[in-house]
Design a protein around this motif. Sequence first.
Motif, PDB file in Angstrom:
ATOM      1  N   PRO A  96       0.625  -1.246   0.076  1.00  0.00           N
ATOM      2  CA  PRO A  96       0.093   0.106   0.031  1.00  0.00           C
ATOM      3  C   PRO A  96       0.846   1.322   0.194  1.00  0.00           C
ATOM      4  N   ALA A  97       2.036   1.303   0.572  1.00  0.00           N
ATOM      5  CA  ALA A  97       2.736   2.605   0.750  1.00  0.00           C
ATOM      6  C   ALA A  97       3.700   2.802  -0.719  1.00  0.00           C
ATOM      7  N   THR A  98       3.755   1.845  -1.703  1.00  0.00           N
ATOM      8  CA  THR A  98       4.352   1.906  -2.812  1.00  0.00           C
ATOM      9  C   THR A  98       3.585   2.952  -3.733  1.00  0.00           C
ATOM     10  N   THR A  99       4.436   3.707  -4.441  1.00  0.00           N
ATOM     11  CA  THR A  99       3.952   4.833  -5.331  1.00  0.00           C
ATOM     12  C   THR A  99       4.723   4.671  -6.780  1.00  0.00           C
ATOM     13  N   VAL A 100       5.687   3.741  -6.713  1.00  0.00           N
ATOM     14  CA  VAL A 100       6.315   3.558  -8.108  1.00  0.00           C
ATOM     15  C   VAL A 100       6.653   2.074  -8.211  1.00  0.00           C
ATOM     16  N   ILE A 101       6.357   1.361  -9.077  1.00  0.00           N
ATOM     17  CA  ILE A 101       6.419  -0.098  -9.320  1.00  0.00           C
ATOM     18  C   ILE A 101       7.450  -0.280 -10.607  1.00  0.00           C
ATOM     19  N   GLU A 102       8.408  -0.573 -10.467  1.00  0.00           N
ATOM     20  CA  GLU A 102       9.689  -0.945 -11.698  1.00  0.00           C
ATOM     21  C   GLU A 102       9.525  -2.252 -12.239  1.00  0.00           C
ATOM     22  N   VAL A 103       9.208  -2.267 -13.841  1.00  0.00           N
ATOM     23  CA  VAL A 103       8.895  -3.556 -14.473  1.00  0.00           C
ATOM     24  C   VAL A 103       9.963  -3.620 -15.452  1.00  0.00           C
TER      25      VAL A 103
ATOM     26  N   LEU B 113       5.344   1.875 -13.363  1.00  0.00           N
ATOM     27  CA  LEU B 113       4.002   2.348 -13.075  1.00  0.00           C
ATOM     28  C   LEU B 113       3.927   3.028 -11.689  1.00  0.00           C
ATOM     29  N   VAL B 114       3.300   4.301 -11.902  1.00  0.00           N
ATOM     30  CA  VAL B 114       3.529   5.504 -11.056  1.00  0.00           C
ATOM     31  C   VAL B 114       2.278   5.889 -10.481  1.00  0.00           C
ATOM     32  N   LYS B 115       1.921   5.918  -9.337  1.00  0.00           N
ATOM     33  CA  LYS B 115       0.884   6.386  -8.558  1.00  0.00           C
ATOM     34  C   LYS B 115       0.794   7.870  -8.420  1.00  0.00           C
ATOM     35  N   ARG B 116      -0.116   8.521  -9.298  1.00  0.00           N
ATOM     36  CA  ARG B 116      -0.356  10.109  -9.061  1.00  0.00           C
ATOM     37  C   ARG B 116      -1.823  10.208  -8.742  1.00  0.00           C
ATOM     38  N   PRO B 117      -1.995  11.627  -8.241  1.00  0.00           N
ATOM     39  CA  PRO B 117      -3.550  11.802  -7.856  1.00  0.00           C
ATOM     40  C   PRO B 117      -4.741  11.165  -8.651  1.00  0.00           C
TER      41      PRO B 117
END
Length: 91
Positions: A23-30, A56-60
């Motif tokens: 849940p705290a992850t805001t960037v996922i590298e693939v 994969l980047v979490k934005r508002p």
Amino acid sequence: MPIFRILSSEGDELTRYSSDDHPATTVIEVGRSSVCHICLKSFPAARVVGRHHLSLVKRPEGWWAMDGGSTGMSRHGERITESLLTDGARI
């Protein structure tokens, strides 16, 4: 909530990653690199996947796919550098 599914070019699911598990992850590298959250090195398609293929980047406004710059990415056959992910999106 979001589940990212990695599919082969034939549509077979290779792996999946649930953001609920992190849940705290805001960037996922693939990519192929073993330091990526989603490492694709062991899959047959790895020869066309960059070491840091995309993020994969979490934005508002939601999760975005961001090109890692090595081999590129496309959506619906069009080359792109970033894309807001929607349910069922294929990048």
